[in-house]
Design a protein around this motif. Sequence first.
Motif, PDB file in Angstrom:
ATOM      1  N   TYR A  19     -10.909 -41.897 -28.296  1.00 32.39           N
ATOM      2  CA  TYR A  19     -11.953 -41.878 -29.320  1.00 32.39           C
ATOM      3  C   TYR A  19     -11.443 -41.015 -30.471  1.00 32.39           C
ATOM      4  O   TYR A  19     -11.015 -39.878 -30.262  1.00 32.39           O
ATOM      5  CB  TYR A  19     -13.253 -41.294 -28.756  1.00 32.39           C
ATOM      6  CG  TYR A  19     -14.409 -41.364 -29.725  1.00 32.39           C
ATOM      7  CD1 TYR A  19     -15.085 -42.562 -29.943  1.00 32.39           C
ATOM      8  CD2 TYR A  19     -14.810 -40.232 -30.423  1.00 32.39           C
ATOM      9  CE1 TYR A  19     -16.135 -42.635 -30.840  1.00 32.39           C
ATOM     10  CE2 TYR A  19     -15.865 -40.297 -31.311  1.00 32.39           C
ATOM     11  CZ  TYR A  19     -16.526 -41.496 -31.519  1.00 32.39           C
ATOM     12  OH  TYR A  19     -17.561 -41.562 -32.410  1.00 32.39           O
ATOM     13  N   ASN A  20     -11.500 -41.569 -31.685  1.00 33.75           N
ATOM     14  CA  ASN A  20     -10.824 -40.947 -32.827  1.00 33.75           C
ATOM     15  C   ASN A  20     -11.719 -40.157 -33.779  1.00 33.75           C
ATOM     16  O   ASN A  20     -11.207 -39.471 -34.648  1.00 33.75           O
ATOM     17  CB  ASN A  20     -10.092 -42.028 -33.639  1.00 33.75           C
ATOM     18  CG  ASN A  20      -8.941 -42.639 -32.856  1.00 33.75           C
ATOM     19  OD1 ASN A  20      -8.111 -41.921 -32.310  1.00 33.75           O
ATOM     20  ND2 ASN A  20      -8.903 -43.954 -32.778  1.00 33.75           N
ATOM     21  N   SER A  21     -13.032 -40.254 -33.658  1.00 34.84           N
ATOM     22  CA  SER A  21     -13.912 -39.661 -34.671  1.00 34.84           C
ATOM     23  C   SER A  21     -14.451 -38.301 -34.249  1.00 34.84           C
ATOM     24  O   SER A  21     -15.669 -38.054 -34.271  1.00 34.84           O
ATOM     25  CB  SER A  21     -15.058 -40.628 -34.993  1.00 34.84           C
ATOM     26  OG  SER A  21     -14.558 -41.840 -35.497  1.00 34.84           O
ATOM     27  N   VAL A  22     -13.568 -37.397 -33.839  1.00 37.63           N
ATOM     28  CA  VAL A  22     -13.964 -36.026 -33.524  1.00 37.63           C
ATOM     29  C   VAL A  22     -13.129 -35.067 -34.359  1.00 37.63           C
ATOM     30  O   VAL A  22     -12.109 -35.447 -34.937  1.00 37.63           O
ATOM     31  CB  VAL A  22     -13.790 -35.712 -32.015  1.00 37.63           C
ATOM     32  CG1 VAL A  22     -14.772 -36.505 -31.170  1.00 37.63           C
ATOM     33  CG2 VAL A  22     -12.351 -35.980 -31.565  1.00 37.63           C
ATOM     34  N   SER A  23     -13.578 -33.827 -34.404  1.00 36.78           N
ATOM     35  CA  SER A  23     -12.849 -32.790 -35.134  1.00 36.78           C
ATOM     36  C   SER A  23     -12.877 -31.503 -34.321  1.00 36.78           C
ATOM     37  O   SER A  23     -13.949 -30.961 -34.041  1.00 36.78           O
ATOM     38  CB  SER A  23     -13.487 -32.559 -36.514  1.00 36.78           C
ATOM     39  OG  SER A  23     -12.865 -31.479 -37.172  1.00 36.78           O
ATOM     40  N   ASN A  24     -11.704 -31.049 -33.918  1.00 42.38           N
ATOM     41  CA  ASN A  24     -11.572 -29.840 -33.107  1.00 42.38           C
ATOM     42  C   ASN A  24     -12.453 -29.895 -31.854  1.00 42.38           C
ATOM     43  O   ASN A  24     -13.312 -29.044 -31.643  1.00 42.38           O
ATOM     44  CB  ASN A  24     -11.912 -28.593 -33.921  1.00 42.38           C
ATOM     45  CG  ASN A  24     -11.624 -27.314 -33.153  1.00 42.38           C
ATOM     46  OD1 ASN A  24     -10.704 -27.250 -32.337  1.00 42.38           O
ATOM     47  ND2 ASN A  24     -12.422 -26.276 -33.393  1.00 42.38           N
ATOM     48  N   PRO A  25     -12.262 -30.876 -30.985  1.00 42.93           N
ATOM     49  CA  PRO A  25     -13.015 -30.912 -29.722  1.00 42.93           C
ATOM     50  C   PRO A  25     -12.600 -29.744 -28.833  1.00 42.93           C
ATOM     51  O   PRO A  25     -11.416 -29.514 -28.614  1.00 42.93           O
ATOM     52  CB  PRO A  25     -12.621 -32.256 -29.110  1.00 42.93           C
ATOM     53  CG  PRO A  25     -11.290 -32.576 -29.721  1.00 42.93           C
ATOM     54  CD  PRO A  25     -11.304 -31.991 -31.100  1.00 42.93           C
ATOM     55  N   THR A  26     -13.580 -29.006 -28.321  1.00 46.85           N
ATOM     56  CA  THR A  26     -13.292 -27.769 -27.585  1.00 46.85           C
ATOM     57  C   THR A  26     -13.571 -27.857 -26.093  1.00 46.85           C
ATOM     58  O   THR A  26     -13.025 -27.085 -25.308  1.00 46.85           O
ATOM     59  CB  THR A  26     -14.112 -26.612 -28.166  1.00 46.85           C
ATOM     60  OG1 THR A  26     -15.500 -26.986 -28.158  1.00 46.85           O
ATOM     61  CG2 THR A  26     -13.670 -26.295 -29.596  1.00 46.85           C
ATOM     62  N   PHE A  27     -14.437 -28.781 -25.686  1.00 40.96           N
ATOM     63  CA  PHE A  27     -14.799 -28.858 -24.265  1.00 40.96           C
ATOM     64  C   PHE A  27     -15.347 -30.249 -23.978  1.00 40.96           C
ATOM     65  O   PHE A  27     -15.952 -30.886 -24.844  1.00 40.96           O
ATOM     66  CB  PHE A  27     -15.855 -27.805 -23.918  1.00 40.96           C
ATOM     67  CG  PHE A  27     -16.204 -27.757 -22.453  1.00 40.96           C
ATOM     68  CD1 PHE A  27     -15.419 -27.068 -21.558  1.00 40.96           C
ATOM     69  CD2 PHE A  27     -17.327 -28.423 -21.974  1.00 40.96           C
ATOM     70  CE1 PHE A  27     -15.723 -27.039 -20.202  1.00 40.96           C
ATOM     71  CE2 PHE A  27     -17.652 -28.402 -20.627  1.00 40.96           C
ATOM     72  CZ  PHE A  27     -16.849 -27.701 -19.741  1.00 40.96           C
ATOM     73  N   ALA A  28     -15.134 -30.722 -22.742  1.00 43.53           N
ATOM     74  CA  ALA A  28     -15.661 -32.025 -22.335  1.00 43.53           C
ATOM     75  C   ALA A  28     -15.870 -32.030 -20.831  1.00 43.53           C
ATOM     76  O   ALA A  28     -15.135 -31.376 -20.078  1.00 43.53           O
ATOM     77  CB  ALA A  28     -14.716 -33.149 -22.742  1.00 43.53           C
ATOM     78  N   THR A  29     -16.870 -32.778 -20.387  1.00 45.87           N
ATOM     79  CA  THR A  29     -17.124 -32.935 -18.962  1.00 45.87           C
ATOM     80  C   THR A  29     -17.664 -34.326 -18.703  1.00 45.87           C
ATOM     81  O   THR A  29     -18.292 -34.933 -19.586  1.00 45.87           O
ATOM     82  CB  THR A  29     -18.124 -31.871 -18.455  1.00 45.87           C
ATOM     83  OG1 THR A  29     -18.229 -31.952 -17.026  1.00 45.87           O
ATOM     84  CG2 THR A  29     -19.504 -32.075 -19.063  1.00 45.87           C
ATOM     85  N   GLN A  30     -17.413 -34.858 -17.519  1.00 44.97           N
ATOM     86  CA  GLN A  30     -17.945 -36.154 -17.143  1.00 44.97           C
ATOM     87  C   GLN A  30     -19.117 -35.963 -16.188  1.00 44.97           C
ATOM     88  O   GLN A  30     -19.049 -35.144 -15.269  1.00 44.97           O
ATOM     89  CB  GLN A  30     -16.863 -37.014 -16.474  1.00 44.97           C
ATOM     90  CG  GLN A  30     -17.296 -38.448 -16.225  1.00 44.97           C
ATOM     91  CD  GLN A  30     -16.222 -39.277 -15.540  1.00 44.97           C
ATOM     92  OE1 GLN A  30     -15.452 -38.763 -14.731  1.00 44.97           O
ATOM     93  NE2 GLN A  30     -16.173 -40.563 -15.847  1.00 44.97           N
ATOM     94  N   ILE A  31     -20.200 -36.711 -16.393  1.00 43.70           N
ATOM     95  CA  ILE A  31     -21.389 -36.577 -15.562  1.00 43.70           C
ATOM     96  C   ILE A  31     -21.485 -37.753 -14.605  1.00 43.70           C
ATOM     97  O   ILE A  31     -20.644 -38.654 -14.611  1.00 43.70           O
ATOM     98  CB  ILE A  31     -22.656 -36.447 -16.435  1.00 43.70           C
ATOM     99  CG1 ILE A  31     -22.831 -37.667 -17.345  1.00 43.70           C
ATOM    100  CG2 ILE A  31     -22.575 -35.180 -17.284  1.00 43.70           C
ATOM    101  CD1 ILE A  31     -24.095 -37.626 -18.200  1.00 43.70           C
ATOM    102  N   ASN A  32     -22.524 -37.767 -13.762  1.00 41.27           N
ATOM    103  CA  ASN A  32     -22.607 -38.764 -12.695  1.00 41.27           C
ATOM    104  C   ASN A  32     -22.722 -40.196 -13.192  1.00 41.27           C
ATOM    105  O   ASN A  32     -22.375 -41.138 -12.477  1.00 41.27           O
ATOM    106  CB  ASN A  32     -23.792 -38.446 -11.780  1.00 41.27           C
ATOM    107  CG  ASN A  32     -23.512 -37.274 -10.864  1.00 41.27           C
ATOM    108  OD1 ASN A  32     -22.379 -36.815 -10.762  1.00 41.27           O
ATOM    109  ND2 ASN A  32     -24.540 -36.762 -10.207  1.00 41.27           N
TER     110      ASN A  32
END
Length: 457
Positions: free
Chosen positions: A180-193
Amino acid sequence: MSIGNWTTITGHLQGDVSYVLKKYFVSSTYIDLELSLFGQKWQNIDVALEYRQSNKDLWLTDAVIIGSTSTYVKNNKLFKLGVSKYGTAHYIRWKYVDNNIIYGQEIQIRIRILPRIRLFSGVNNNYAISQIYGDAFVDMDAITGHKCIGVDKFGRYICVTDSTIYIMNLLTDASPLYIYNSVSNPTFATQINSNRYIICDDGNNRVIELASDFSVITKTYSAIGFGFVYLDYSEENETLLMPSYNLNLVREISWSDTDYGTVLWSTSSFLNQPTSANYKQGDVNYIIISDYGNNRVVKYDKIKETYSTLSYYKVNNDYTGPFEISLLEKPFRSYWYNNEDIVVVEKQGKTLDFTTIVSSSSSSSSSSSSSSSSSSSSSSSSSSSSSSSSSSSSSSSSSSSSSSSSSSSSSSSTYERSSSSSSSSSSSSSSSSSSSSSSSSTFERSSSSSSSSSSME
């Protein structure tokens, strides 16, 4: 120990690891247990064998293990047990007679899965991924050009650049699985159920939720100047906890498909650059916050609306004279488990003599600075302590004041540190030479899993 009606113990941890525990062989002095571990996310895990005589008793952690197929054994803990999709069998020999258990006695056993730290660190123009466990063990997973910020529920790597976030099935793959290309300085991510991903898109002042294949944004929450650095999601309540690094507070918002972005609760601004906020394992009424700038951990009871703080912990329980304690230094992540243990990932620690802490606050501050040269400095380290803490009132002013006097007031009580976390701390120190001081850390929540107990006769 004559085992008659043996009940096979089974259990799992959030779908990451499943296990089966069976009787293999029994003699008049020891019992051999077969532990089969199933999973695809982890290549190996750490466990502890615990026992008790009845439901009214506390679980005991002094099981005398005299043999196993694990890489390393310390007391009742077994480290680096292999896990595979179709199951990997391990054998544990427990000399129960040394625990004052007689042949034919009824007893209950459980397997507890121990937490493990996973580090994502910067090394020059590359990135290192490693795992910390045991007393002085570090597994180097990879040196890679991909900047990883986490691992999803399928064991795939969540990677970022300044303007993209993408999923790699293997770090050696030629191209990402999703991007996915439309982010700026992504700092954290998690996947949910639901298999969707929730991402801190800090440069765009928002949190977004992406479809499982990154094809579309399904939810968004924006706040100018918030400082999105971390989040925790409650599957039960469908809510998000988000620390604001810039506004010095923690905010809880709704995050269901029908209602998302509604502010439900917020701390006042007595915090200083909080870097994480997490619900207690299994109970969303309790929250733990990494108060990074104040060098402490803050616990919040939503029912009583009270705060309590933790700023130091014991280094060693087995002391014969004045013992050392360690002050928390820039806690980066903190987690609160249902057995009341607290795990803290900190950037660097200071070790002080107990006699220093009981002195006045001014001299204590002076001493802490001088003693820091003898403490091990690392990019991140793990420490675990019990849930006991000095309580403060629900008002933000009392919580803030406890921080300013933590050096002197903290002498009234001590914080226990478990042996498993003590080992993680030393391991982290050994890995720091390959990590930049600003490297980020992500804790994989392979938290303690209380299995169903089994009755033995």
